[in-house]
Design a protein around this motif. Sequence first.
Motif, PDB file in Angstrom:
ATOM      1  N   ASN A 100       3.804  -3.825  11.024  1.00 45.26           N
ATOM      2  CA  ASN A 100       3.614  -3.457   9.836  1.00 45.26           C
ATOM      3  C   ASN A 100       2.418  -1.646   9.538  1.00 45.26           C
ATOM      4  O   ASN A 100       2.347  -1.252   9.066  1.00 45.26           O
ATOM      5  CB  ASN A 100       2.885  -4.484   8.623  1.00 45.26           C
ATOM      6  CG  ASN A 100       4.119  -4.678   7.910  1.00 45.26           C
ATOM      7  OD1 ASN A 100       5.616  -4.271   7.563  1.00 45.26           O
ATOM      8  ND2 ASN A 100       4.252  -6.252   8.863  1.00 45.26           N
ATOM      9  N   GLY A 101       1.445  -2.420  10.107  1.00 44.94           N
ATOM     10  CA  GLY A 101       0.494  -1.415  10.682  1.00 44.94           C
ATOM     11  C   GLY A 101       1.461   0.539  11.393  1.00 44.94           C
ATOM     12  O   GLY A 101       0.488   1.194  11.045  1.00 44.94           O
ATOM     13  N   SER A 102       1.973  -0.410  12.295  1.00 45.27           N
ATOM     14  CA  SER A 102       2.849   0.163  13.492  1.00 45.27           C
ATOM     15  C   SER A 102       3.829   1.846  12.147  1.00 45.27           C
ATOM     16  O   SER A 102       4.210   2.683  12.226  1.00 45.27           O
ATOM     17  CB  SER A 102       3.480   0.467  14.531  1.00 45.27           C
ATOM     18  OG  SER A 102       2.255  -0.066  15.433  1.00 45.27           O
ATOM     19  N   ILE A 103       4.504   0.828  11.365  1.00 40.83           N
ATOM     20  CA  ILE A 103       5.028   1.506  10.467  1.00 40.83           C
ATOM     21  C   ILE A 103       4.532   2.545   9.245  1.00 40.83           C
ATOM     22  O   ILE A 103       4.834   3.607   9.568  1.00 40.83           O
ATOM     23  CB  ILE A 103       6.223   0.868   8.958  1.00 40.83           C
ATOM     24  CG1 ILE A 103       7.525  -0.964  10.197  1.00 40.83           C
ATOM     25  CG2 ILE A 103       7.034   0.931   7.987  1.00 40.83           C
ATOM     26  CD1 ILE A 103       7.122  -1.455   9.350  1.00 40.83           C
ATOM     27  N   ALA A 104       3.066   1.800   8.856  1.00 35.35           N
ATOM     28  CA  ALA A 104       2.396   3.161   7.602  1.00 35.35           C
ATOM     29  C   ALA A 104       2.058   4.346   9.389  1.00 35.35           C
ATOM     30  O   ALA A 104       1.890   5.203   8.836  1.00 35.35           O
ATOM     31  CB  ALA A 104       1.428   2.617   7.259  1.00 35.35           C
ATOM     32  N   GLY A 151       3.025  -1.712   3.349  1.00 37.40           N
ATOM     33  CA  GLY A 151       2.580  -2.121   5.116  1.00 37.40           C
ATOM     34  C   GLY A 151       1.587  -2.309   5.192  1.00 37.40           C
ATOM     35  O   GLY A 151       1.533  -2.956   5.616  1.00 37.40           O
ATOM     36  N   LEU A 152       0.502  -1.820   4.216  1.00 36.27           N
ATOM     37  CA  LEU A 152      -1.195  -2.082   4.609  1.00 36.27           C
ATOM     38  C   LEU A 152      -1.229  -3.096   4.722  1.00 36.27           C
ATOM     39  O   LEU A 152      -1.709  -3.788   5.000  1.00 36.27           O
ATOM     40  CB  LEU A 152      -1.862  -0.634   4.393  1.00 36.27           C
ATOM     41  CG  LEU A 152      -1.470   0.445   5.065  1.00 36.27           C
ATOM     42  CD1 LEU A 152      -2.338   1.459   4.146  1.00 36.27           C
ATOM     43  CD2 LEU A 152      -1.996   0.631   5.958  1.00 36.27           C
ATOM     44  N   VAL A 153      -1.180  -3.882   3.499  1.00 35.58           N
ATOM     45  CA  VAL A 153      -1.238  -5.179   3.144  1.00 35.58           C
ATOM     46  C   VAL A 153      -0.595  -5.709   3.832  1.00 35.58           C
ATOM     47  O   VAL A 153      -1.109  -7.216   3.935  1.00 35.58           O
ATOM     48  CB  VAL A 153      -1.452  -5.316   1.262  1.00 35.58           C
ATOM     49  CG1 VAL A 153      -1.594  -6.766   1.314  1.00 35.58           C
ATOM     50  CG2 VAL A 153      -1.979  -4.660   0.473  1.00 35.58           C
ATOM     51  N   ALA A 154       0.668  -5.677   4.029  1.00 37.88           N
ATOM     52  CA  ALA A 154       1.328  -6.974   4.881  1.00 37.88           C
ATOM     53  C   ALA A 154       0.759  -6.920   6.477  1.00 37.88           C
ATOM     54  O   ALA A 154       0.860  -7.939   6.718  1.00 37.88           O
ATOM     55  CB  ALA A 154       3.157  -6.794   5.241  1.00 37.88           C
ATOM     56  N   ALA A 155       0.458  -5.623   7.209  1.00 45.09           N
ATOM     57  CA  ALA A 155      -0.060  -5.603   8.208  1.00 45.09           C
ATOM     58  C   ALA A 155      -2.140  -6.633   8.359  1.00 45.09           C
ATOM     59  O   ALA A 155      -1.371  -7.086   9.004  1.00 45.09           O
ATOM     60  CB  ALA A 155      -0.659  -4.037   8.649  1.00 45.09           C
ATOM     61  N   LEU A 156      -2.838  -6.637   7.027  1.00 46.18           N
ATOM     62  CA  LEU A 156      -3.573  -6.878   6.989  1.00 46.18           C
ATOM     63  C   LEU A 156      -3.874  -9.163   6.824  1.00 46.18           C
ATOM     64  O   LEU A 156      -4.221  -9.266   7.345  1.00 46.18           O
ATOM     65  CB  LEU A 156      -4.512  -6.489   5.891  1.00 46.18           C
ATOM     66  CG  LEU A 156      -5.418  -5.020   6.140  1.00 46.18           C
ATOM     67  CD1 LEU A 156      -5.702  -4.735   5.200  1.00 46.18           C
ATOM     68  CD2 LEU A 156      -6.316  -5.177   7.741  1.00 46.18           C
ATOM     69  N   GLU A 206      10.461  -5.132   0.228  1.00 44.62           N
ATOM     70  CA  GLU A 206       9.612  -3.900   0.483  1.00 44.62           C
ATOM     71  C   GLU A 206      10.157  -2.804   0.912  1.00 44.62           C
ATOM     72  O   GLU A 206       9.544  -1.317   0.040  1.00 44.62           O
ATOM     73  CB  GLU A 206       9.514  -3.667   1.850  1.00 44.62           C
ATOM     74  CG  GLU A 206       8.395  -2.776   3.067  1.00 44.62           C
ATOM     75  CD  GLU A 206       8.390  -3.115   4.138  1.00 44.62           C
ATOM     76  OE1 GLU A 206       7.646  -3.160   4.603  1.00 44.62           O
ATOM     77  OE2 GLU A 206       9.143  -3.461   4.496  1.00 44.62           O
ATOM     78  N   MET A 207      11.046  -1.963   0.997  1.00 41.39           N
ATOM     79  CA  MET A 207      11.901  -0.996   0.759  1.00 41.39           C
ATOM     80  C   MET A 207      12.745  -0.445   0.077  1.00 41.39           C
ATOM     81  O   MET A 207      12.844   0.537  -0.492  1.00 41.39           O
ATOM     82  CB  MET A 207      13.133  -0.809   1.799  1.00 41.39           C
ATOM     83  CG  MET A 207      12.496  -1.349   3.573  1.00 41.39           C
ATOM     84  SD  MET A 207      11.506  -0.540   3.645  1.00 41.39           S
ATOM     85  CE  MET A 207      12.313   1.273   4.039  1.00 41.39           C
TER      86      MET A 207
END
Length: 428
Positions: free
Chosen positions: A376-380, A91-96, A62-63
């Motif tokens: 992950n959503g909060s990271i973005a 990050g967004l795809v991981a959150a979903l 990811e990073m």
Amino acid sequence: MQNTSDPTPSPTSTPTADTGSPPLTPTADTEAPPSAPRQRPARQWAAVAVVAAATFTVVTAEMLPVGLLTPMAGSLRVSEGAAGLTLTITGLVAALSAPLVPLVAGHFDRRLLLCLLMAVLAIANLVSAWAPHFAVMVVARVLVGLAMGGVWSLAAGLAVRLVPERSVGTATSLIFSGIAIASVLGVPAGTYIGDLGGWRSAFAVTGAVALLVAVAMAVLLPRLPAERGTRAGGVAGLFRNPRITTGLTLVALLVAGHFAAYTYIRPVLEDTAGADATQVGTLLLCYGIAGIAGNFAAGTTAPAAPRATLAVTSALIAASVLLIPVIGGTAAAAAGLLVVWGAAYGGVSVGAQTWLMSSAPEAREAASALFVGVFNGSIAIGALIGGRVVDAAGPPSVMWLGGALAVGALVVTMAGRAPRGRRTPKGR
């Protein structure tokens, strides 16, 4: 799946005075957590270690663009800002994908599913290494996000199925140590490989590591049949559990606050402490090492005292972040605050995961999926809001935002409904 918002205490359990939390022992309405497979201890811990290797690999993947943005942007003929979207996309795809993977997987054996997801991660990184233009890189990073969300949604709550109950806290800490170790070793190693052999070689090596981890999982993990089929209604039903909603809220506040501040820590240190590039690298290394220590410290306290663990974590993050613009004017002072910050944030993942697992012991996989999605959503969101604040008011101002969100997390932790800590069985 049953409604978890109003569980009935077991006659054999004693409710705590301040939380009225559901018991961790089985009741007539809940499904007893499956015991760890009867394997030799060495085999059990080898299984935990390979899951930790998986979390390390997905976080490194990811990073990875962080240290490769400049050469990536030049080779793919896009701006550095556009190249930075490769992190946001992941990050967004991981959150979903985190809440969706258990739903789609149904009763599929979790060992095989983890192996498949790691294979997808390997393919995604190899495609990244080959990408002839930016559109192909975007597709590859979507696959990374899919694999990352799926791996985390399954791995986060897996310790209880791999080791005896008395060792679950330590095993959970080891699994989550992949986050901190990836920050300290994985990302810098990727940057170093990129400097030696070009940025594409860093992605190729990460793909090869993911493939090796997939093979190791196939060999070392026991069969992990689904505990029960996860349904969309069951996942949504967890929001009726006040302990779950409290846990997810404090995760959102802490993670968004952390990444709002930490994403821009380099310009903050340069502006506040006058740190140069070498000093920034050293300071961040100190932060990462402290994070590893904090991860294992929280793993020992969270099972017995989840509220206290996250309250201390929130308070230390708030204090250290808010004090950087105030007393972090020297490298030594900044180093001290970053060590406190790193140690505290290192305990967030394992502390929050323990909170959620204890809040819904009959729906651990669904709770893990929600946790990974919110995380992950909060990271973005945190990185996005932090960038707006930096552009509008300068780098130090983002510390006030991060600190304020951490204070909000502390308030939620103390005022919200918390799960009861796990009691250590007698005779163990």
